[in-house]
Design an enzyme around this catalytic site. Structure first.
Site, PDB file in Angstrom:
ATOM      1  N   HIS A  31      -7.276  -6.126   1.348  1.00 53.52           N
ATOM      2  CA  HIS A  31      -6.185  -5.231   0.949  1.00 53.52           C
ATOM      3  C   HIS A  31      -4.862  -5.645   1.601  1.00 53.52           C
ATOM      4  CE1 HIS A  31      -4.023  -1.722  -0.265  1.00 53.52           C
ATOM      5  NE2 HIS A  31      -3.981  -1.189   0.942  1.00 53.52           N
TER       6      HIS A  31
ATOM      7  N   SER B 266       0.828  -1.197   0.000  1.00 50.53           N
ATOM      8  CA  SER B 266       0.000   0.000   0.000  1.00 50.53           C
ATOM      9  C   SER B 266       0.867   1.254   0.000  1.00 50.53           C
ATOM     10  CB  SER B 266      -0.946  -0.036   1.207  1.00 50.53           C
ATOM     11  OG  SER B 266      -1.945   0.944   1.103  1.00 50.53           O
TER      12      SER B 266
ATOM     13  N   ASP C  91      -0.485  -4.784  -3.707  1.00 45.14           N
ATOM     14  CA  ASP C  91      -1.843  -4.227  -3.759  1.00 45.14           C
ATOM     15  C   ASP C  91      -1.898  -2.706  -3.710  1.00 45.14           C
ATOM     16  OD1 ASP C  91      -4.421  -5.346  -4.215  1.00 45.14           O
ATOM     17  OD2 ASP C  91      -5.064  -4.549  -2.281  1.00 45.14           O
TER      18      ASP C  91
END
Length: 357
Positions: free
Chosen positions: A325, A130, A155
């Site tokens: 996520h 992230s 991701d």
């Protein structure tokens, strides 16, 4: 710029083989209650160290790092926004049993490589999730790590990240502000779907929350119960006053007990930096000259630039379905397998003796 390194070795213990080695969804027998009690970092990392770095004559930065291994390439693990180095705990225990490597997971990022290794750092593979993935891309693109072997981003792609920024504040407001215990925070993270692997939640949530300095709500307790008592009723009222004070004390203790943990990082206050983390990220990622691996929770996350780049073979991509996520927390074994295979294929390292893949 003068920099000083200070390592405070807080503990050293070999990690268990794969931590507790739980699957993403723990198997529960009929009527059994899930265990949300916290787990120690020492079950997954060998050491925890505090690194002090002077970035100027008057400014000292402190970095908390968790490490495993003493030889092989270094996996430099960068966590996502609001998370901590402990989000890599279960993944570390798994990858450490797959390949010959060293692992460094840190709570803060800049200057640490130079502080740890000086002017001759070992071969390094940067892995970022992230926001940490965005920082990894910027770091690789700017050639801040001369000994960089490769780049793994988990991701995060520019298109979906920019789209998500519009709803980020609403998401942050929807989270509980406080938790009555660390166990309660762990339970929330699992039941809300933020972390789908209960083992990872039990070790990583301790890095996301902290004890409240001032319990919210305690100001509602008044200290003026005894004021205005009539003199002729003093003896009778004294008994009631003591009873009321005792009840207030119990209420205050209950408030403190129930509002003991809050978020360690107030992400909403970092909003002005969000766009800078992600804008232009796809082009930067594609421009990095080192071998690249992109791990996604869904193929729908690809934007146009990455779709074209993937078709042209500019990077390797793998989709890990049935993950949220926090892919490396939800499916640490799958992420470890993908990264280990990638590193061995590029001859960055070797599988450990006896490991069957």
């Amino acid at each position: 710029m003068e920099k000083q390194l200070h390592l405070n070795l807080l503990g050293s213990r070999p990690p268990l083989a794969g931590g507790l080695q739980s699957s993403s969804k723990p198997r529960m027998g009929p009527g059994r209650k899930r265990d949300f009690s916290p787990l120690s970092w020492s079950q997954y990392f060998e050491t925890m160290e505090d690194v002090e770095v002077w970035i100027s004559l008057t400014t000292l930065n402190l970095f908390r790092i968790y490490c495993s291994g003493s030889h092989g390439p270094v996996l430099l693990l960068l966590h996502g926004g609001g998370h901590s180095a402990l989000s890599w705990a279960v993944f570390t225990a798994v990858i450490f049993n797959r390949i010959n490597c060293r692992v460094v997971a840190m709570d803060l990022r800049a200057h640490v490589v130079e502080a740890l290794y000086g002017e001759n750092p070992p071969p390094i593979m940067i892995v970022g999730h992230s926001m940490g993935g965005a920082i990894a891309v910027h770091t690789a693109s700017a050639n801040h790590v001369p000994s960089l072997l490769g780049l793994c981003v988990i991701d995060v792609v520019e298109g979906t990240a920019m789209d998500a920024l519009n709803s980020m504040q609403n998401f942050l407001r929807s989270r509980p502000k406080t938790f009555k215990s660390l166990e309660n925070a762990i339970e929330w993270s699992v039941k809300s779907g933020q972390i789908r692997n209960i083992e990872s939640a039990r070790v990583s949530m301790g890095g996301q929350v902290k004890k409240c300095e001032e319990p919210s709500g305690s100001s509602r307790v008044s200290n003026t119960i005894g004021e205005g008592i009539l003199e002729e009723e003093e003896e009778e009222e004294e008994v009631e006053e003591e009873s009321n004070k005792k009840k207030m004390k119990e209420d205050d203790q209950e408030v403190k007990k129930e509002s003991i943990f809050t978020w360690r990082v107030e992400l909403s206050k970092t909003e002005k930096y969000w766009e800078g983390w992600f804008r232009g990220l796809s082009a930067l990622f594609l421009s990095c000259s080192v071998p690249k691996l992109l791990l996604l929770a869904g193929v729908d996350r690809l934007d146009k630039d990455l779709t074209i780049g993937q078709m042209q073979g500019k990077f390797q991509m793998q989709v890990l379905p049935q993950c949220g996520h926090a892919v490396h927390e939800d499916a640490p074994e799958k992420v470890a397998d993908a990264l280990a295979t990638f590193m061995v294929r590029h001859k960055f390292t070797d599988f450990k003796e006896g490991y069957l893949w």
